[in-house]
Scaffold this motif. Sequence first.
Motif, PDB file in Angstrom:
ATOM      1  N   UNK A 250       0.782  -1.081  -0.143  1.00 28.92           N
ATOM      2  CA  UNK A 250      -0.100  -0.023  -0.484  1.00 28.92           C
ATOM      3  C   UNK A 250       1.018   1.583  -0.182  1.00 28.92           C
ATOM      4  N   UNK A 251       2.265   0.893   0.842  1.00 33.70           N
ATOM      5  CA  UNK A 251       2.933   2.500   0.828  1.00 33.70           C
ATOM      6  C   UNK A 251       3.203   2.596  -0.732  1.00 33.70           C
ATOM      7  N   UNK A 252       3.869   0.980  -1.308  1.00 32.39           N
ATOM      8  CA  UNK A 252       4.278   1.454  -2.496  1.00 32.39           C
ATOM      9  C   UNK A 252       3.245   1.935  -3.470  1.00 32.39           C
ATOM     10  N   UNK A 253       2.386   1.525  -3.684  1.00 35.92           N
ATOM     11  CA  UNK A 253       1.513   2.950  -4.371  1.00 35.92           C
ATOM     12  C   UNK A 253       0.486   4.004  -4.734  1.00 35.92           C
ATOM     13  N   UNK A 254       1.003   3.804  -3.160  1.00 31.64           N
ATOM     14  CA  UNK A 254       0.575   5.238  -3.296  1.00 31.64           C
ATOM     15  C   UNK A 254       1.483   6.545  -3.329  1.00 31.64           C
ATOM     16  N   UNK A 255       3.442   5.861  -2.845  1.00 31.62           N
ATOM     17  CA  UNK A 255       4.292   6.752  -3.286  1.00 31.62           C
ATOM     18  C   UNK A 255       4.211   6.588  -4.722  1.00 31.62           C
ATOM     19  N   UNK A 256       4.369   5.658  -5.663  1.00 29.40           N
ATOM     20  CA  UNK A 256       4.504   5.756  -6.535  1.00 29.40           C
ATOM     21  C   UNK A 256       3.333   5.100  -8.143  1.00 29.40           C
ATOM     22  N   UNK A 257       2.187   5.467  -7.203  1.00 29.74           N
ATOM     23  CA  UNK A 257       1.089   5.176  -8.311  1.00 29.74           C
ATOM     24  C   UNK A 257       0.927   4.926  -9.442  1.00 29.74           C
ATOM     25  N   UNK A 258       1.822   5.113 -10.482  1.00 27.37           N
ATOM     26  CA  UNK A 258       1.788   5.249 -11.883  1.00 27.37           C
ATOM     27  C   UNK A 258       2.985   3.941 -12.388  1.00 27.37           C
TER      28      UNK A 258
END
Length: 239
Positions: A95-103
Amino acid sequence: MSKAAATKAGLTNKALTNKAPTNKATLTISSKNYSSWSLRGWLLCRMAGLEFEEKRIDIDDPEQRQELLLLSPSVLVPRLTHDEVTVWDTLAIAEYLAETMPGAGLLPADRVARAHCRAVSGEMHSGFHNLRSALPMSLKARHKSFKIFSGARPDVERIKAIWSECLKTYGGPWLFGASPTVADAMYAPVCTRFRTYAVELEAPLAAYCETVFAWSLMQEWTQDALNEPEDIIELDVEF
């Protein structure tokens, strides 16, 4: 996200800032041959395009265990440290990575598919304890046949059902369509378990596993696992 919720999700208080993230990151993992959770976290970070330093922890070493205790109250790996954020739970990392790097596309773009992806990923995260106990991950091992005890069989059948539903609904070759998502990172170690213990799979499910095995990230991890020293003791932190 509230401060209490962030702490519960696996974030330190330092994470509760609005600073723009940097590329400074460290991923702490354990055995590449045995640790399925390390594999999941590593895949997620690579899928996100995060540049990180890989740090190995030998949990059987008392000094390393003390170090890990100081850095992570749960003593679990993987643990991602990035821009003063420390995340040690695999789904929290996702979830952190999806939020930080949405692309990066770690989660499907469609709202319904995204919810489905989170649900099956959460099921893998919190369940299937009998399967994990009966079929521990070991990339170096390969059995021509293996008797699965009755308690683990429902887990195997449930995973088959999840894969079948996803492949039918989203068209493959990955669980949620044309590209790998969080769900594929969560279930990739299961593919290796099924191969190690000669679990019979219907053709579409076997094809899905072959897609995972052909994944360049999986091939890189597997090669490192095969080169790992033989004296590493199988970890019991998976459960």
